[in-house]
Design a protein around this motif. Structure first.
Motif, PDB file in Angstrom:
ATOM      1  N   ARG A   1      14.047   8.599  54.725  1.00 29.03           N
ATOM      2  CA  ARG A   1      15.338   9.214  54.999  1.00 29.03           C
ATOM      3  C   ARG A   1      16.366   8.122  55.289  1.00 29.03           C
ATOM      4  O   ARG A   1      16.031   7.060  55.821  1.00 29.03           O
ATOM      5  CB  ARG A   1      15.233  10.163  56.208  1.00 29.03           C
ATOM      6  CG  ARG A   1      14.253  11.313  55.987  1.00 29.03           C
ATOM      7  CD  ARG A   1      14.857  12.428  55.176  1.00 29.03           C
ATOM      8  NE  ARG A   1      13.856  13.395  54.740  1.00 29.03           N
ATOM      9  CZ  ARG A   1      13.390  14.404  55.478  1.00 29.03           C
ATOM     10  NH1 ARG A   1      13.820  14.542  56.727  1.00 29.03           N
ATOM     11  NH2 ARG A   1      12.507  15.238  54.981  1.00 29.03           N
ATOM     12  N   ILE A   2      17.611   8.387  54.967  1.00 26.05           N
ATOM     13  CA  ILE A   2      18.669   7.388  55.123  1.00 26.05           C
ATOM     14  C   ILE A   2      18.740   6.873  56.549  1.00 26.05           C
ATOM     15  O   ILE A   2      18.899   5.673  56.788  1.00 26.05           O
ATOM     16  CB  ILE A   2      20.019   7.974  54.690  1.00 26.05           C
ATOM     17  CG1 ILE A   2      19.977   8.356  53.213  1.00 26.05           C
ATOM     18  CG2 ILE A   2      21.152   6.975  54.946  1.00 26.05           C
ATOM     19  CD1 ILE A   2      21.130   9.219  52.761  1.00 26.05           C
ATOM     20  N   SER A   3      18.596   7.765  57.515  1.00 26.04           N
ATOM     21  CA  SER A   3      18.675   7.354  58.919  1.00 26.04           C
ATOM     22  C   SER A   3      17.568   6.364  59.263  1.00 26.04           C
ATOM     23  O   SER A   3      17.768   5.455  60.080  1.00 26.04           O
ATOM     24  CB  SER A   3      18.590   8.579  59.833  1.00 26.04           C
ATOM     25  OG  SER A   3      17.415   9.332  59.548  1.00 26.04           O
ATOM     26  N   ALA A   4      16.400   6.521  58.644  1.00 27.63           N
ATOM     27  CA  ALA A   4      15.294   5.588  58.890  1.00 27.63           C
ATOM     28  C   ALA A   4      15.547   4.247  58.216  1.00 27.63           C
ATOM     29  O   ALA A   4      15.298   3.187  58.794  1.00 27.63           O
ATOM     30  CB  ALA A   4      13.976   6.193  58.398  1.00 27.63           C
ATOM     31  N   LEU A   5      16.047   4.276  56.997  1.00 27.02           N
ATOM     32  CA  LEU A   5      16.309   3.034  56.263  1.00 27.02           C
ATOM     33  C   LEU A   5      17.456   2.249  56.868  1.00 27.02           C
ATOM     34  O   LEU A   5      17.455   1.015  56.853  1.00 27.02           O
ATOM     35  CB  LEU A   5      16.616   3.360  54.800  1.00 27.02           C
ATOM     36  CG  LEU A   5      15.499   4.057  54.004  1.00 27.02           C
ATOM     37  CD1 LEU A   5      15.975   4.351  52.583  1.00 27.02           C
ATOM     38  CD2 LEU A   5      14.231   3.212  53.978  1.00 27.02           C
ATOM     39  N   ALA A   6      18.452   2.963  57.389  1.00 28.93           N
ATOM     40  CA  ALA A   6      19.635   2.291  57.944  1.00 28.93           C
ATOM     41  C   ALA A   6      19.280   1.384  59.118  1.00 28.93           C
ATOM     42  O   ALA A   6      19.959   0.390  59.373  1.00 28.93           O
ATOM     43  CB  ALA A   6      20.666   3.325  58.373  1.00 28.93           C
ATOM     44  N   GLY A   7      18.217   1.707  59.815  1.00 24.47           N
ATOM     45  CA  GLY A   7      17.820   0.927  60.976  1.00 24.47           C
ATOM     46  C   GLY A   7      17.360  -0.475  60.658  1.00 24.47           C
ATOM     47  O   GLY A   7      17.276  -1.326  61.556  1.00 24.47           O
ATOM     48  N   HIS A   8      17.072  -0.763  59.400  1.00 20.00           N
ATOM     49  CA  HIS A   8      16.610  -2.099  59.011  1.00 20.00           C
ATOM     50  C   HIS A   8      17.760  -3.119  58.949  1.00 20.00           C
ATOM     51  O   HIS A   8      17.506  -4.328  58.948  1.00 20.00           O
ATOM     52  CB  HIS A   8      15.922  -2.040  57.647  1.00 20.00           C
ATOM     53  CG  HIS A   8      14.634  -1.283  57.654  1.00 20.00           C
ATOM     54  ND1 HIS A   8      13.479  -1.766  58.219  1.00 20.00           N
ATOM     55  CD2 HIS A   8      14.316  -0.050  57.165  1.00 20.00           C
ATOM     56  CE1 HIS A   8      12.504  -0.882  58.077  1.00 20.00           C
ATOM     57  NE2 HIS A   8      12.991   0.170  57.452  1.00 20.00           N
ATOM     58  N   GLY A   9      18.980  -2.651  58.834  1.00 18.39           N
ATOM     59  CA  GLY A   9      20.103  -3.570  58.716  1.00 18.39           C
ATOM     60  C   GLY A   9      20.175  -4.248  57.364  1.00 18.39           C
ATOM     61  O   GLY A   9      20.895  -5.239  57.189  1.00 18.39           O
ATOM     62  N   ALA A  10      19.439  -3.728  56.383  1.00 19.89           N
ATOM     63  CA  ALA A  10      19.419  -4.293  55.034  1.00 19.89           C
ATOM     64  C   ALA A  10      20.602  -3.762  54.225  1.00 19.89           C
ATOM     65  O   ALA A  10      21.329  -2.849  54.654  1.00 19.89           O
ATOM     66  CB  ALA A  10      18.109  -3.931  54.338  1.00 19.89           C
ATOM     67  N   THR A  11      20.799  -4.339  53.040  1.00 20.54           N
ATOM     68  CA  THR A  11      21.791  -3.801  52.111  1.00 20.54           C
ATOM     69  C   THR A  11      21.220  -2.526  51.505  1.00 20.54           C
ATOM     70  O   THR A  11      20.127  -2.522  50.937  1.00 20.54           O
ATOM     71  CB  THR A  11      22.088  -4.815  50.991  1.00 20.54           C
ATOM     72  OG1 THR A  11      22.570  -6.028  51.574  1.00 20.54           O
ATOM     73  CG2 THR A  11      23.129  -4.261  50.033  1.00 20.54           C
ATOM     74  N   LEU A  12      21.950  -1.434  51.625  1.00 21.43           N
ATOM     75  CA  LEU A  12      21.509  -0.139  51.091  1.00 21.43           C
ATOM     76  C   LEU A  12      22.249   0.145  49.790  1.00 21.43           C
ATOM     77  O   LEU A  12      23.480   0.119  49.748  1.00 21.43           O
ATOM     78  CB  LEU A  12      21.785   0.979  52.088  1.00 21.43           C
ATOM     79  CG  LEU A  12      21.082   0.883  53.438  1.00 21.43           C
ATOM     80  CD1 LEU A  12      21.522   2.030  54.350  1.00 21.43           C
ATOM     81  CD2 LEU A  12      19.569   0.920  53.264  1.00 21.43           C
TER      82      LEU A  12
END
Length: 254
Positions: A149-160
């Motif tokens: 989920r976007i909220s989970a991926l956003a936590g990495h601080g990576a380029t999305l």
């Protein structure tokens, strides 16, 4: 063994097609292409073959075109925009063909998010900012695993990097913020990257939806979220640092 070529033609600019892809299209007897996503200038390369627009066809109809023509010994190309391996739905076709004695070959192409980075004139990884790119899509009719989920991926601080999601921009913004991205996080929307009518919209999570809506962009766009788009600071690459040794160069000690 009969063979079908799954060919990526690049993001839109006909000059970005690979040499191998161009040669296959020119020689092909049958080309099944992805509707309006393929520029007319690339379709014109198919001078001796028959063109079939797949946009109005279902999976079984596309498969029959590929299979029956390959079994006749014809050179068959399934032409995709960008790169076939990125949301190209080729695995199901390749497996089905193999079960019926038809081999496949995938010819890569320049994908839209790389053309988007080029259009922005930047890189998507920067030392001191992020070394990771996450390529994904927002959940809609196609489900996404909970861990993605976007909220989970956003936590990495990576380029999305988001494909097939610009029409869900409010959702992207909302979930990115809930995942820890500040509202000031830079965002870019690149419409039809590398095409003549390409548009670039820059903003932040706080205003990108308003700006994109004003331009009436609801499809055929890449969305990129991340500090690399407008970094406050970053580190220089160590590879070319005079103090850095590697297999081809010794460090300068002075």
């Amino acid at each position: 063994m009969p063979r079908v070529f799954f060919v990526g033609c690049g993001p839109g600019d006909p000059d970005l097609i690979t040499v191998k892809a161009k040669k296959l299209i020119q020689k092909a007897n049958v080309v099944v292409f992805s509707g309006s996503l393929i520029p007319e200038s690339i379709l014109k390369l198919c001078k001796k073959g028959k063109l079939h627009d797949a946009s109005g066809l279902i999976r079984e109809e596309i498969f029959d075109l590929l299979y029956h023509n390959a079994k006749k010994g014809l050179l068959v190309v399934r032409l995709h925009d960008g790169d076939p391996s990125i949301y190209g739905a080729i695995k199901e076709q390749i497996d089905g063909l193999l079960e019926k004695g038809v081999d496949s070959e995938v010819v890569p192409g320049v994908t839209a998010f790389l053309a988007s980075a080029a259009a922005l004139g930047t890189q998507l990884t920067l030392p001191g900012v992020t070394q990771t790119i996450i390529v994904t899509r927002a959940e809609s009719r196609t489900s996404v695993p909970k861990r993605e989920r976007i909220s989970a991926l956003a936590g990495h601080g990576a380029t999305l990097v988001f494909y097939l999601s610009v029409h869900l921009l409010p959702k992207l913004v909302r979930e990115a913020i809930s995942g820890g991205c500040p509202k000031s996080t830079p965002v870019a929307v690149i419409y039809r990257a590398s095409w003549k009518d390409q548009k670039i919209i820059r903003g932040t999570l706080s205003d990108i939806y308003k700006k994109t809506r004003e331009q009436k962009i609801t499809r055929t766009a890449i969305v990129i979220i991340g500090e690399v788009l407008d970094p406050k600071a970053y580190e220089y690459s160590k590879l070319y640092d005079k103090k850095f040794s590697h297999g081809y160069r010794k460090a300068v000690k002075k």
